[in-house]
Enzyme design. Structure first.
Site, PDB file in Angstrom:
ATOM      1  CD  GLU A 184      -3.009  -1.139   2.329  1.00  8.94           C
ATOM      2  OE1 GLU A 184      -4.087  -1.406   2.002  1.00  8.94           O
ATOM      3  OE2 GLU A 184      -2.464  -0.992   3.424  1.00  8.94           O
ATOM      4  CD  GLU A 258      -4.727  -5.815   2.438  1.00  8.03           C
ATOM      5  OE1 GLU A 258      -5.463  -5.233   2.902  1.00  8.03           O
ATOM      6  OE2 GLU A 258      -3.499  -5.678   2.678  1.00  8.03           O
TER       7      GLU A 258
END
Length: 623
Positions: A184, A258
Protein backbone atom coordinates in the site's frame (compact mmCIF):
# COMPACT_ATOMS: atom_id res chain seq x y z
CA UNK A 1 -15.96 -23.98 -14.02
CA UNK A 2 -12.37 -24.65 -13.12
CA UNK A 3 -10.74 -27.97 -12.36
CA UNK A 4 -7.49 -27.32 -10.51
CA UNK A 5 -7.01 -30.84 -9.18
CA UNK A 6 -3.64 -31.17 -10.96
CA UNK A 7 -2.52 -27.64 -10.17
CA UNK A 8 -1.25 -28.16 -6.64
CA UNK A 9 2.35 -27.72 -5.47
CA UNK A 10 3.37 -31.32 -4.78
CA UNK A 11 2.07 -32.52 -8.16
CA UNK A 12 4.08 -29.96 -10.07
CA UNK A 13 7.61 -30.59 -8.83
CA UNK A 14 9.98 -29.93 -11.69
CA UNK A 15 7.79 -27.30 -13.30
CA UNK A 16 9.47 -24.39 -15.03
CA UNK A 17 6.96 -21.63 -15.65
CA UNK A 18 5.26 -20.63 -12.40
CA UNK A 19 2.51 -18.00 -12.48
CA UNK A 20 2.31 -15.78 -15.54
CA UNK A 21 -0.04 -13.21 -17.01
CA UNK A 22 -1.35 -13.36 -20.56
CA UNK A 23 -4.27 -11.58 -22.22
CA UNK A 24 -5.97 -10.53 -19.00
CA UNK A 25 -5.70 -13.91 -17.32
CA UNK A 26 -3.33 -15.80 -15.07
CA UNK A 27 -1.60 -18.92 -16.36
CA UNK A 28 -0.06 -21.50 -14.05
CA UNK A 29 2.20 -23.89 -15.91
CA UNK A 30 0.54 -22.63 -19.09
CA UNK A 31 -2.98 -23.46 -17.90
CA UNK A 32 -5.67 -20.86 -17.06
CA UNK A 33 -5.72 -20.19 -13.33
CA UNK A 34 -7.70 -18.03 -10.91
CA UNK A 35 -6.39 -17.19 -7.49
CA UNK A 36 -8.85 -18.05 -4.74
CA UNK A 37 -6.76 -16.88 -1.83
CA UNK A 38 -7.02 -16.35 1.90
CA UNK A 39 -4.79 -14.48 4.35
CA UNK A 40 -3.45 -16.13 7.47
CA UNK A 41 -0.39 -14.95 9.36
CA UNK A 42 1.88 -17.58 10.91
CA UNK A 43 2.95 -15.12 13.62
CA UNK A 44 -0.65 -14.66 14.83
CA UNK A 45 -1.49 -18.38 15.06
CA UNK A 46 0.15 -21.00 17.34
CA UNK A 47 2.37 -23.25 15.23
CA UNK A 48 0.46 -26.31 16.40
CA UNK A 49 -2.62 -24.95 14.59
CA UNK A 50 -1.07 -23.93 11.28
CA UNK A 51 -2.07 -27.12 9.50
CA UNK A 52 -5.62 -27.10 10.88
CA UNK A 53 -6.19 -23.62 9.45
CA UNK A 54 -4.70 -24.63 6.10
CA UNK A 55 -6.96 -27.68 5.87
CA UNK A 56 -9.93 -25.39 6.53
CA UNK A 57 -8.75 -23.15 3.70
CA UNK A 58 -8.76 -26.12 1.35
CA UNK A 59 -12.17 -27.22 2.62
CA UNK A 60 -13.54 -23.75 1.89
CA UNK A 61 -12.37 -23.99 -1.73
CA UNK A 62 -9.23 -21.85 -1.63
CA UNK A 63 -6.09 -22.67 -3.59
CA UNK A 64 -3.71 -19.97 -2.33
CA UNK A 65 -2.51 -18.71 1.06
CA UNK A 66 -1.15 -15.21 1.54
CA UNK A 67 0.99 -14.12 4.44
CA UNK A 68 2.94 -11.12 5.56
CA UNK A 69 6.44 -11.41 7.02
CA UNK A 70 6.97 -9.27 10.18
CA UNK A 71 10.46 -7.80 10.18
CA UNK A 72 10.08 -6.61 13.79
CA UNK A 73 9.70 -10.20 15.05
CA UNK A 74 12.41 -11.72 12.87
CA UNK A 75 14.98 -9.05 13.82
CA UNK A 76 13.92 -7.83 17.26
CA UNK A 77 17.48 -6.69 17.96
CA UNK A 78 19.58 -5.26 15.17
CA UNK A 79 21.63 -8.01 13.54
CA UNK A 80 20.04 -10.88 15.50
CA UNK A 81 17.66 -12.93 13.37
CA UNK A 82 15.06 -15.43 14.53
CA UNK A 83 13.29 -17.86 12.19
CA UNK A 84 12.62 -20.53 14.80
CA UNK A 85 9.55 -22.00 16.53
CA UNK A 86 6.47 -19.87 15.75
CA UNK A 87 8.59 -17.75 13.40
CA UNK A 88 9.77 -20.71 11.28
CA UNK A 89 8.75 -19.27 7.92
CA UNK A 90 10.32 -22.11 5.93
CA UNK A 91 8.29 -24.70 7.86
CA UNK A 92 5.10 -22.66 7.39
CA UNK A 93 5.57 -22.31 3.62
CA UNK A 94 6.54 -25.98 3.24
CA UNK A 95 3.43 -26.99 5.20
CA UNK A 96 1.30 -24.92 2.83
CA UNK A 97 2.78 -26.85 -0.11
CA UNK A 98 2.17 -30.19 1.59
CA UNK A 99 -1.47 -29.20 2.05
CA UNK A 100 -1.95 -28.22 -1.59
CA UNK A 101 -1.85 -24.44 -1.20
CA UNK A 102 0.06 -21.98 -3.34
CA UNK A 103 1.52 -18.94 -1.60
CA UNK A 104 1.57 -15.22 -2.29
CA UNK A 105 4.33 -13.86 -0.08
CA UNK A 106 4.18 -10.29 1.21
CA UNK A 107 7.64 -9.70 2.70
CA UNK A 108 7.39 -5.95 3.18
CA UNK A 109 9.61 -4.54 4.56
CA UNK A 110 6.48 -2.62 5.67
CA UNK A 111 3.32 -4.71 6.12
CA UNK A 112 0.71 -2.47 7.85
CA UNK A 113 -1.52 -5.32 9.11
CA UNK A 114 -2.65 -3.56 12.33
CA UNK A 115 0.78 -4.60 13.64
CA UNK A 116 3.15 -2.43 15.67
CA UNK A 117 4.83 0.12 13.34
CA UNK A 118 3.54 -1.86 10.36
CA UNK A 119 6.12 -4.58 11.05
CA UNK A 120 9.14 -2.26 11.04
CA UNK A 121 11.58 -2.72 13.96
CA UNK A 122 11.41 0.09 16.51
CA UNK A 123 15.21 0.33 16.67
CA UNK A 124 15.09 2.09 13.32
CA UNK A 125 13.71 5.09 15.23
CA UNK A 126 16.93 5.47 17.25
CA UNK A 127 18.13 7.59 14.34
CA UNK A 128 16.61 11.07 14.87
CA UNK A 129 16.73 11.69 11.11
CA UNK A 130 15.15 8.35 10.15
CA UNK A 131 12.85 8.42 7.12
CA UNK A 132 10.98 5.12 7.07
CA UNK A 133 9.79 3.69 3.75
CA UNK A 134 12.12 5.86 1.68
CA UNK A 135 15.57 5.51 0.10
CA UNK A 136 17.11 7.23 3.13
CA UNK A 137 20.44 5.45 3.60
CA UNK A 138 19.85 4.44 7.22
CA UNK A 139 16.63 2.70 6.20
CA UNK A 140 17.84 0.96 3.02
CA UNK A 141 20.96 -0.36 4.74
CA UNK A 142 18.78 -1.98 7.41
CA UNK A 143 16.39 -3.41 4.78
CA UNK A 144 19.30 -4.80 2.79
CA UNK A 145 20.72 -6.56 5.86
CA UNK A 146 17.30 -8.02 6.67
CA UNK A 147 16.62 -9.17 3.10
CA UNK A 148 20.08 -10.78 3.03
CA UNK A 149 18.84 -13.12 5.77
CA UNK A 150 15.21 -13.48 4.65
CA UNK A 151 15.62 -14.16 0.94
CA UNK A 152 17.82 -17.29 1.18
CA UNK A 153 14.88 -18.84 3.08
CA UNK A 154 12.31 -17.68 0.54
CA UNK A 155 14.09 -18.13 -2.79
CA UNK A 156 14.27 -21.97 -2.77
CA UNK A 157 10.51 -22.09 -2.10
CA UNK A 158 9.53 -20.27 -5.29
CA UNK A 159 7.43 -22.11 -7.82
CA UNK A 160 9.60 -21.76 -10.92
CA UNK A 161 12.41 -24.29 -11.43
CA UNK A 162 15.31 -22.02 -12.28
CA UNK A 163 18.94 -22.28 -11.30
CA UNK A 164 19.60 -19.60 -8.71
CA UNK A 165 23.18 -18.40 -8.32
CA UNK A 166 22.42 -17.71 -4.65
CA UNK A 167 21.08 -21.23 -4.06
CA UNK A 168 23.01 -23.70 -6.23
CA UNK A 169 21.60 -26.61 -4.20
CA UNK A 170 18.06 -25.70 -5.30
CA UNK A 171 16.44 -28.47 -7.35
CA UNK A 172 12.63 -28.31 -7.04
CA UNK A 173 9.91 -25.74 -7.11
CA UNK A 174 8.02 -24.60 -4.01
CA UNK A 175 4.62 -23.05 -3.32
CA UNK A 176 5.43 -19.33 -3.83
CA UNK A 177 3.80 -18.13 -7.07
CA UNK A 178 3.93 -14.37 -6.45
CA UNK A 179 5.75 -11.86 -4.26
CA UNK A 180 4.38 -8.48 -3.29
CA UNK A 181 6.57 -5.38 -3.53
CA UNK A 182 6.13 -3.43 -0.25
CA UNK A 183 2.52 -2.76 0.79
CA UNK A 184 0.00 0.00 0.00
CA UNK A 185 2.79 2.42 -0.82
CA UNK A 186 0.41 4.61 -2.82
CA UNK A 187 -1.10 5.78 0.48
CA UNK A 188 2.36 6.90 1.68
CA UNK A 189 4.25 7.82 -1.51
CA UNK A 190 6.96 9.95 0.10
CA UNK A 191 9.77 8.87 -2.24
CA UNK A 192 9.30 8.24 -6.00
CA UNK A 193 12.43 6.04 -6.05
CA UNK A 194 11.48 3.80 -3.15
CA UNK A 195 9.35 1.17 -4.89
CA UNK A 196 12.03 0.67 -7.55
CA UNK A 197 14.54 0.18 -4.74
CA UNK A 198 12.40 -2.52 -3.06
CA UNK A 199 11.72 -4.28 -6.37
CA UNK A 200 15.43 -4.30 -7.21
CA UNK A 201 16.29 -5.55 -3.71
CA UNK A 202 13.99 -8.54 -4.32
CA UNK A 203 15.24 -9.28 -7.84
CA UNK A 204 18.91 -9.00 -6.89
CA UNK A 205 18.43 -11.63 -4.20
CA UNK A 206 16.87 -14.23 -6.50
CA UNK A 207 13.14 -13.50 -6.58
CA UNK A 208 11.87 -14.56 -10.01
CA UNK A 209 8.14 -15.03 -9.43
CA UNK A 210 5.42 -12.66 -10.55
CA UNK A 211 5.68 -9.37 -8.68
CA UNK A 212 2.59 -7.54 -7.45
CA UNK A 213 1.71 -4.28 -5.73
CA UNK A 214 -1.30 -3.74 -3.47
CA UNK A 215 -3.21 -0.48 -2.90
CA UNK A 216 -6.64 0.92 -2.25
CA UNK A 217 -8.26 2.81 -5.13
CA UNK A 218 -7.01 6.24 -4.04
CA UNK A 219 -3.43 5.04 -3.75
CA UNK A 220 -3.39 2.78 -6.80
CA UNK A 221 -1.72 5.07 -9.30
CA UNK A 222 0.89 6.25 -6.72
CA UNK A 223 1.96 2.75 -5.68
CA UNK A 224 2.86 1.35 -9.08
CA UNK A 225 6.28 0.07 -10.04
CA UNK A 226 7.28 -1.08 -13.51
CA UNK A 227 7.28 -4.85 -13.88
CA UNK A 228 4.78 -5.54 -11.08
CA UNK A 229 1.08 -6.33 -11.46
CA UNK A 230 -1.09 -3.75 -9.70
CA UNK A 231 -3.83 -5.18 -7.45
CA UNK A 232 -6.54 -3.43 -5.47
CA UNK A 233 -7.90 -3.56 -1.89
CA UNK A 234 -11.48 -2.84 -0.79
CA UNK A 235 -14.59 -4.05 1.03
CA UNK A 236 -17.43 -2.49 -0.98
CA UNK A 237 -17.38 -3.07 -4.75
CA UNK A 238 -18.04 0.37 -6.19
CA UNK A 239 -19.23 0.51 -9.83
CA UNK A 240 -16.26 0.51 -12.18
CA UNK A 241 -13.72 -0.16 -9.42
CA UNK A 242 -12.14 -3.18 -11.10
CA UNK A 243 -12.25 -1.47 -14.50
CA UNK A 244 -10.25 1.32 -12.90
CA UNK A 245 -7.32 -1.13 -12.88
CA UNK A 246 -7.35 -0.89 -16.70
CA UNK A 247 -6.50 2.80 -16.45
CA UNK A 248 -3.16 1.98 -14.79
CA UNK A 249 -2.33 -1.24 -16.67
CA UNK A 250 -3.75 -2.63 -19.92
CA UNK A 251 -4.57 -6.25 -20.72
CA UNK A 252 -3.65 -7.62 -17.31
CA UNK A 253 -5.58 -9.99 -15.04
CA UNK A 254 -7.58 -8.30 -12.30
CA UNK A 255 -6.80 -9.21 -8.72
CA UNK A 256 -8.28 -8.07 -5.43
CA UNK A 257 -5.33 -8.56 -3.09
CA UNK A 258 -7.32 -7.63 0.01
CA UNK A 259 -11.03 -8.21 0.04
CA UNK A 260 -11.79 -7.20 3.62
CA UNK A 261 -14.05 -9.88 5.12
CA UNK A 262 -14.52 -7.90 8.35
CA UNK A 263 -12.66 -5.19 10.25
CA UNK A 264 -10.41 -4.64 13.25
CA UNK A 265 -11.30 -3.13 16.62
CA UNK A 266 -9.84 -0.31 18.72
CA UNK A 267 -9.94 0.02 22.52
CA UNK A 268 -12.96 2.04 23.56
CA UNK A 269 -14.90 1.32 20.36
CA UNK A 270 -17.35 -1.40 19.26
CA UNK A 271 -16.59 -4.87 17.95
CA UNK A 272 -17.02 -4.45 14.20
CA UNK A 273 -18.82 -7.08 12.15
CA UNK A 274 -19.51 -7.26 8.43
CA UNK A 275 -22.70 -8.89 7.17
CA UNK A 276 -22.03 -12.43 5.86
CA UNK A 277 -24.54 -12.25 3.00
CA UNK A 278 -23.23 -8.91 1.81
CA UNK A 279 -19.69 -10.27 1.93
CA UNK A 280 -20.50 -13.41 -0.06
CA UNK A 281 -22.55 -11.50 -2.62
CA UNK A 282 -19.62 -9.14 -3.18
CA UNK A 283 -17.20 -12.06 -3.55
CA UNK A 284 -19.59 -13.58 -6.13
CA UNK A 285 -19.71 -10.27 -8.03
CA UNK A 286 -15.92 -10.02 -8.06
CA UNK A 287 -15.60 -13.54 -9.43
CA UNK A 288 -18.34 -12.90 -12.01
CA UNK A 289 -16.24 -10.05 -13.36
CA UNK A 290 -13.41 -12.54 -13.98
CA UNK A 291 -11.14 -11.32 -11.19
CA UNK A 292 -9.01 -13.29 -8.78
CA UNK A 293 -9.44 -12.65 -5.07
CA UNK A 294 -7.70 -12.91 -1.73
CA UNK A 295 -9.83 -12.89 1.42
CA UNK A 296 -8.27 -10.60 4.03
CA UNK A 297 -8.61 -12.15 6.53
CA UNK A 298 -9.51 -15.81 6.13
CA UNK A 299 -8.25 -16.34 9.68
CA UNK A 300 -7.11 -13.35 11.72
CA UNK A 301 -5.72 -14.90 14.89
CA UNK A 302 -4.34 -12.83 17.75
CA UNK A 303 -2.02 -9.87 18.43
CA UNK A 304 -0.26 -11.77 21.19
CA UNK A 305 2.03 -9.83 23.51
CA UNK A 306 2.45 -6.12 22.86
CA UNK A 307 2.34 -6.38 19.06
CA UNK A 308 -0.94 -4.63 18.26
CA UNK A 309 -0.81 -1.55 16.05
CA UNK A 310 -2.73 1.70 16.27
CA UNK A 311 -4.48 4.35 14.19
CA UNK A 312 -3.82 8.05 14.21
CA UNK A 313 -6.33 10.01 12.17
CA UNK A 314 -8.23 12.57 14.25
CA UNK A 315 -6.93 10.96 17.43
CA UNK A 316 -4.70 8.10 18.55
CA UNK A 317 -6.54 4.77 18.89
CA UNK A 318 -4.75 1.53 19.74
CA UNK A 319 -5.93 -1.84 18.43
CA UNK A 320 -7.23 -4.56 20.72
CA UNK A 321 -5.43 -7.85 21.38
CA UNK A 322 -7.84 -9.98 19.36
CA UNK A 323 -7.43 -9.98 15.59
CA UNK A 324 -10.64 -11.95 15.11
CA UNK A 325 -11.53 -9.40 12.38
CA UNK A 326 -14.98 -11.01 12.03
CA UNK A 327 -13.14 -13.15 9.48
CA UNK A 328 -14.12 -16.45 7.83
CA UNK A 329 -12.71 -18.38 10.78
CA UNK A 330 -12.89 -17.01 14.33
CA UNK A 331 -9.88 -15.96 16.38
CA UNK A 332 -9.73 -19.55 17.74
CA UNK A 333 -10.09 -21.09 14.25
CA UNK A 334 -13.76 -22.07 14.44
CA UNK A 335 -16.15 -21.91 11.50
CA UNK A 336 -18.52 -19.02 10.91
CA UNK A 337 -21.51 -18.65 8.62
CA UNK A 338 -19.12 -16.89 6.22
CA UNK A 339 -17.14 -20.11 5.86
CA UNK A 340 -20.11 -22.22 4.82
CA UNK A 341 -21.56 -19.57 2.50
CA UNK A 342 -18.18 -19.16 0.77
CA UNK A 343 -17.70 -22.93 0.57
CA UNK A 344 -21.05 -23.21 -1.19
CA UNK A 345 -20.13 -20.43 -3.62
CA UNK A 346 -16.66 -21.78 -4.41
CA UNK A 347 -17.91 -25.36 -4.82
CA UNK A 348 -20.23 -24.18 -7.61
CA UNK A 349 -17.25 -22.68 -9.46
CA UNK A 350 -14.66 -25.40 -8.85
CA UNK A 351 -15.18 -28.54 -10.90
CA UNK A 352 -14.34 -31.02 -8.17
CA UNK A 353 -15.64 -32.02 -4.72
CA UNK A 354 -14.17 -30.03 -1.88
CA UNK A 355 -12.52 -31.79 1.07
CA UNK A 356 -14.68 -32.24 4.13
CA UNK A 357 -14.19 -29.51 6.73
CA UNK A 358 -12.06 -30.75 9.65
CA UNK A 359 -13.76 -31.31 12.98
CA UNK A 360 -13.65 -28.29 15.26
CA UNK A 361 -11.67 -28.48 18.49
CA UNK A 362 -13.87 -28.25 21.56
CA UNK A 363 -13.18 -25.42 24.00
CA UNK A 364 -12.84 -25.76 27.75
CA UNK A 365 -14.35 -23.81 30.61
CA UNK A 366 -11.99 -24.32 33.53
CA UNK A 367 -14.01 -22.06 35.81
CA UNK A 368 -12.77 -19.59 38.41
CA UNK A 369 -9.02 -19.11 38.89
CA UNK A 370 -7.93 -17.57 42.19
CA UNK A 371 -5.03 -15.12 42.08
CA UNK A 372 -3.75 -15.79 45.59
CA UNK A 373 -0.46 -13.86 45.68
CA UNK A 374 0.75 -10.42 44.66
CA UNK A 375 3.83 -8.24 44.70
CA UNK A 376 3.83 -4.50 44.19
CA UNK A 377 5.83 -3.11 41.29
CA UNK A 378 7.62 -0.88 43.82
CA UNK A 379 8.85 -4.00 45.63
CA UNK A 380 10.06 -5.60 42.40
CA UNK A 381 12.22 -2.67 41.30
CA UNK A 382 15.22 -3.07 43.65
CA UNK A 383 15.36 -6.85 43.15
CA UNK A 384 15.04 -7.26 39.39
CA UNK A 385 15.71 -4.01 37.58
CA UNK A 386 18.82 -1.88 37.20
CA UNK A 387 17.86 1.71 36.43
CA UNK A 388 19.46 3.80 33.72
CA UNK A 389 20.48 7.17 35.14
CA UNK A 390 20.03 10.19 32.91
CA UNK A 391 19.83 13.93 33.38
CA UNK A 392 17.15 14.10 30.69
CA UNK A 393 14.19 11.83 29.86
CA UNK A 394 15.06 9.23 27.20
CA UNK A 395 12.48 7.73 24.87
CA UNK A 396 12.01 3.96 24.93
CA UNK A 397 13.82 3.23 21.65
CA UNK A 398 16.97 5.11 22.70
CA UNK A 399 17.46 3.43 26.08
CA UNK A 400 20.82 1.66 26.15
CA UNK A 401 19.43 -1.89 26.29
CA UNK A 402 19.27 -5.12 24.27
CA UNK A 403 22.72 -4.77 22.69
CA UNK A 404 22.05 -1.13 21.90
CA UNK A 405 18.75 -1.92 20.13
CA UNK A 406 16.74 -0.05 22.76
CA UNK A 407 13.40 -1.10 24.22
CA UNK A 408 10.65 -1.98 21.78
CA UNK A 409 7.49 -2.66 23.80
CA UNK A 410 5.87 -2.61 27.22
CA UNK A 411 6.33 0.04 29.89
CA UNK A 412 9.01 2.46 31.07
CA UNK A 413 9.13 3.90 34.60
CA UNK A 414 10.66 7.36 34.98
CA UNK A 415 11.60 8.42 38.54
CA UNK A 416 12.88 11.76 39.75
CA UNK A 417 12.96 13.71 43.03
CA UNK A 418 10.73 16.74 43.59
CA UNK A 419 10.35 19.25 46.41
CA UNK A 420 6.79 20.37 46.99
CA UNK A 421 3.85 20.05 44.63
CA UNK A 422 2.26 22.20 41.97
CA UNK A 423 1.42 22.09 38.31
CA UNK A 424 2.71 19.13 36.23
CA UNK A 425 2.56 19.61 32.45
CA UNK A 426 3.57 17.01 29.84
CA UNK A 427 3.72 19.40 26.85
CA UNK A 428 2.25 16.41 24.97
CA UNK A 429 5.49 14.44 25.43
CA UNK A 430 3.86 11.30 26.87
CA UNK A 431 3.59 8.33 24.54
CA UNK A 432 1.10 6.91 25.05
CA UNK A 433 -0.25 6.92 28.60
CA UNK A 434 1.43 7.71 31.93
CA UNK A 435 0.25 6.90 35.42
CA UNK A 436 1.63 9.51 37.80
CA UNK A 437 2.62 8.72 41.40
CA UNK A 438 4.10 10.76 44.21
CA UNK A 439 6.08 8.15 46.13
CA UNK A 440 3.52 5.32 45.85
CA UNK A 441 0.39 7.49 45.88
CA UNK A 442 -1.52 7.56 42.60
CA UNK A 443 -2.19 11.13 41.42
CA UNK A 444 -3.68 10.69 37.94
CA UNK A 445 -2.90 10.01 34.28
CA UNK A 446 -1.33 11.91 31.42
CA UNK A 447 -2.04 11.02 27.79
CA UNK A 448 -2.93 12.67 24.48
CA UNK A 449 -6.04 14.30 25.95
CA UNK A 450 -4.82 15.06 29.48
CA UNK A 451 -1.56 17.00 29.50
CA UNK A 452 -1.59 18.53 33.01
CA UNK A 453 -2.14 17.46 36.61
CA UNK A 454 -1.97 19.08 40.04
CA UNK A 455 0.52 17.46 42.39
CA UNK A 456 -0.32 17.71 46.11
CA UNK A 457 2.00 19.70 48.34
CA UNK A 458 4.11 17.73 50.79
CA UNK A 459 6.99 17.97 53.22
CA UNK A 460 10.57 17.47 52.06
CA UNK A 461 11.82 15.60 49.03
CA UNK A 462 9.54 13.04 47.38
CA UNK A 463 9.73 10.69 44.44
CA UNK A 464 7.76 11.55 41.32
CA UNK A 465 7.10 8.46 39.24
CA UNK A 466 5.69 8.27 35.71
CA UNK A 467 4.82 4.75 34.55
CA UNK A 468 4.50 5.14 30.78
CA UNK A 469 2.85 2.51 28.58
CA UNK A 470 3.57 2.07 24.89
CA UNK A 471 0.03 1.15 23.78
CA UNK A 472 1.14 0.23 20.24
CA UNK A 473 2.77 2.15 17.41
CA UNK A 474 0.73 3.53 14.55
CA UNK A 475 0.87 1.12 11.60
CA UNK A 476 -0.75 3.13 8.79
CA UNK A 477 -0.60 6.68 7.52
CA UNK A 478 1.98 9.44 7.30
CA UNK A 479 3.03 9.54 10.98
CA UNK A 480 5.32 6.47 11.01
CA UNK A 481 8.47 8.51 11.64
CA UNK A 482 6.93 9.96 14.83
CA UNK A 483 6.32 6.70 16.67
CA UNK A 484 8.89 6.95 19.44
CA UNK A 485 7.46 5.91 22.82
CA UNK A 486 7.90 6.70 26.51
CA UNK A 487 8.76 10.31 27.32
CA UNK A 488 9.75 11.90 24.02
CA UNK A 489 10.65 15.30 25.55
CA UNK A 490 10.62 17.32 28.72
CA UNK A 491 7.89 17.22 31.37
CA UNK A 492 7.53 20.38 33.46
CA UNK A 493 6.74 21.00 37.12
CA UNK A 494 5.79 24.61 37.77
CA UNK A 495 7.25 25.53 34.35
CA UNK A 496 10.64 23.97 35.20
CA UNK A 497 11.72 20.88 33.22
CA UNK A 498 12.26 17.79 35.34
CA UNK A 499 15.83 16.47 35.47
CA UNK A 500 17.95 13.63 36.91
CA UNK A 501 15.91 10.53 36.17
CA UNK A 502 16.19 6.91 37.11
CA UNK A 503 14.66 5.02 34.19
CA UNK A 504 13.46 1.42 34.55
CA UNK A 505 12.69 -0.72 31.50
CA UNK A 506 9.63 -2.95 31.91
CA UNK A 507 9.58 -4.86 28.63
CA UNK A 508 8.38 -7.99 30.48
CA UNK A 509 10.36 -10.40 28.33
CA UNK A 510 10.45 -14.13 29.23
CA UNK A 511 13.68 -13.75 31.24
CA UNK A 512 12.12 -11.06 33.42
CA UNK A 513 8.95 -13.11 33.97
CA UNK A 514 11.05 -16.13 34.95
CA UNK A 515 13.04 -14.07 37.47
CA UNK A 516 9.80 -12.69 38.88
CA UNK A 517 8.86 -16.19 40.07
CA UNK A 518 11.78 -16.31 42.47
CA UNK A 519 11.79 -12.76 43.78
CA UNK A 520 11.18 -12.34 47.51
CA UNK A 521 8.16 -10.39 48.66
CA UNK A 522 5.15 -12.25 47.24
CA UNK A 523 2.31 -12.18 49.77
CA UNK A 524 -1.39 -12.98 50.09
CA UNK A 525 -3.72 -10.74 48.12
CA UNK A 526 -5.60 -8.38 50.46
CA UNK A 527 -9.31 -7.65 50.07
CA UNK A 528 -8.55 -4.40 48.29
CA UNK A 529 -5.36 -3.37 46.57
CA UNK A 530 -4.37 -0.65 44.14
CA UNK A 531 -1.60 -1.41 41.67
CA UNK A 532 0.63 -1.36 39.81
CA UNK A 533 1.40 -4.93 40.87
CA UNK A 534 1.90 -8.48 39.68
CA UNK A 535 -0.64 -11.13 40.72
CA UNK A 536 -0.25 -14.86 40.35
CA UNK A 537 -2.31 -18.00 40.64
CA UNK A 538 -2.53 -21.56 39.35
CA UNK A 539 -4.80 -23.28 36.85
CA UNK A 540 -4.88 -27.04 37.40
CA UNK A 541 -5.86 -29.16 34.36
CA UNK A 542 -6.64 -32.83 34.82
CA UNK A 543 -6.84 -33.95 31.20
CA UNK A 544 -5.48 -32.96 27.79
CA UNK A 545 -5.51 -29.14 27.72
CA UNK A 546 -7.96 -27.42 25.38
CA UNK A 547 -8.38 -23.88 24.10
CA UNK A 548 -10.08 -21.55 26.52
CA UNK A 549 -10.75 -17.83 27.02
CA UNK A 550 -9.79 -15.81 30.07
CA UNK A 551 -12.39 -13.30 31.19
CA UNK A 552 -11.24 -10.56 33.53
CA UNK A 553 -14.09 -8.11 33.19
CA UNK A 554 -16.43 -10.73 34.69
CA UNK A 555 -14.86 -10.08 38.08
CA UNK A 556 -15.02 -6.71 39.81
CA UNK A 557 -11.68 -5.02 40.08
CA UNK A 558 -9.57 -5.83 37.04
CA UNK A 559 -9.02 -2.60 35.15
CA UNK A 560 -6.08 -2.63 32.74
CA UNK A 561 -3.04 -4.78 32.27
CA UNK A 562 -1.40 -7.81 30.70
CA UNK A 563 -1.83 -11.58 31.23
CA UNK A 564 0.95 -14.20 31.10
CA UNK A 565 0.32 -17.96 31.11
CA UNK A 566 3.31 -20.25 31.56
CA UNK A 567 5.48 -17.32 30.50
CA UNK A 568 3.52 -16.62 27.30
CA UNK A 569 2.25 -13.06 26.95
CA UNK A 570 -1.43 -13.37 25.91
CA UNK A 571 -1.80 -9.62 25.43
CA UNK A 572 -3.57 -6.66 26.99
CA UNK A 573 -6.96 -6.33 28.64
CA UNK A 574 -8.76 -3.07 29.44
CA UNK A 575 -12.11 -2.55 31.09
CA UNK A 576 -13.17 0.05 28.48
CA UNK A 577 -13.59 -2.83 25.99
CA UNK A 578 -14.83 -3.87 23.56
CA UNK A 579 -12.80 -7.07 24.08
CA UNK A 580 -13.60 -8.89 27.33
CA UNK A 581 -11.88 -12.26 26.85
CA UNK A 582 -8.31 -13.19 25.97
CA UNK A 583 -7.73 -16.26 23.79
CA UNK A 584 -5.58 -18.91 25.49
CA UNK A 585 -4.51 -21.66 23.05
CA UNK A 586 -4.55 -25.23 24.37
CA UNK A 587 -0.97 -25.95 23.20
CA UNK A 588 0.29 -23.26 25.59
CA UNK A 589 -1.25 -25.09 28.56
CA UNK A 590 0.14 -28.10 30.37
CA UNK A 591 -1.53 -31.08 31.98
CA UNK A 592 -1.30 -30.36 35.70
CA UNK A 593 -0.26 -26.98 37.07
CA UNK A 594 -0.24 -23.82 34.93
CA UNK A 595 1.08 -20.48 36.17
CA UNK A 596 -1.06 -17.38 35.58
CA UNK A 597 0.61 -13.98 36.15
CA UNK A 598 -1.25 -10.70 35.68
CA UNK A 599 0.31 -7.26 35.63
CA UNK A 600 -2.49 -4.94 36.73
CA UNK A 601 -1.92 -1.20 36.46
CA UNK A 602 -4.65 -0.04 38.82
CA UNK A 603 -7.44 -1.93 40.59
CA UNK A 604 -7.08 -5.67 40.97
CA UNK A 605 -9.61 -8.41 41.50
CA UNK A 606 -9.10 -11.76 43.16
CA UNK A 607 -10.52 -14.07 40.51
CA UNK A 608 -10.50 -14.50 36.72
CA UNK A 609 -12.76 -16.84 34.79
CA UNK A 610 -11.82 -19.46 32.21
CA UNK A 611 -14.76 -19.71 29.80
CA UNK A 612 -15.44 -21.66 26.60
CA UNK A 613 -17.00 -18.83 24.59
CA UNK A 614 -15.23 -15.60 23.63
CA UNK A 615 -16.81 -12.22 24.16
CA UNK A 616 -15.38 -9.55 21.88
CA UNK A 617 -17.84 -6.80 22.81
CA UNK A 618 -20.88 -4.91 21.67
CA UNK A 619 -21.15 -5.31 17.91
CA UNK A 620 -21.54 -2.66 15.27
CA UNK A 621 -21.93 -3.35 11.56
CA UNK A 622 -19.26 -1.89 9.27
CA UNK A 623 -20.78 0.93 7.23
Amino acid sequence: RFNWSELIPLRLWGRTLGLQTENSQFLLEGMPFRIFGGSMHYFRVPREYWEDRMLKMKACGLNTLTTYVPWNLHEQERGKFDFSRNLDLEAFLSLAAENGLWVILRPGPYICSEWDLGGLPSWLLQDPEMQLRTTYKGFTEAVDAYFDHLMPIVVPLQASTIHYPLCPQYKKGGPIIAVQVENEYGSYAKDPNYMTYVKTALLNRGIVELLMTSDNKNGLSFGLVEGALATVNFQKLEPGLLKYLDTVQRDQPKMVMEYWTGWFDNWGGPHYVFDADEMVNTVASILKLGASINLYMFHGGTNFGFMNGALEADEYKSDVTSYDYDAVLTEAGDYTSKFFKLRQLFSMIIGQPLPLPPMIESKASYGAILLHQYISLWDVLPSLLQPIKSEFPINMENLHLNDSSGQSYGYVLYETVIFGGGHLHSRDHVRDRAQVFVNTMYVGELDYNTVELSLPEGQGFRQLRLLVENRGRVNYGLALNEQRKGLIGDVFLNKTPLRNFKIYSLEMKPGFMKSLRHVAGWSAVPDYFVGPAFFRGRLWIEHQPQDTFLKLQASPGWEKGVVFVNGQNLGRYWKIGPQETLYLPGPWLWKGSNEIVIFEERTAGRIIQSVDIPYLGRTQYVD
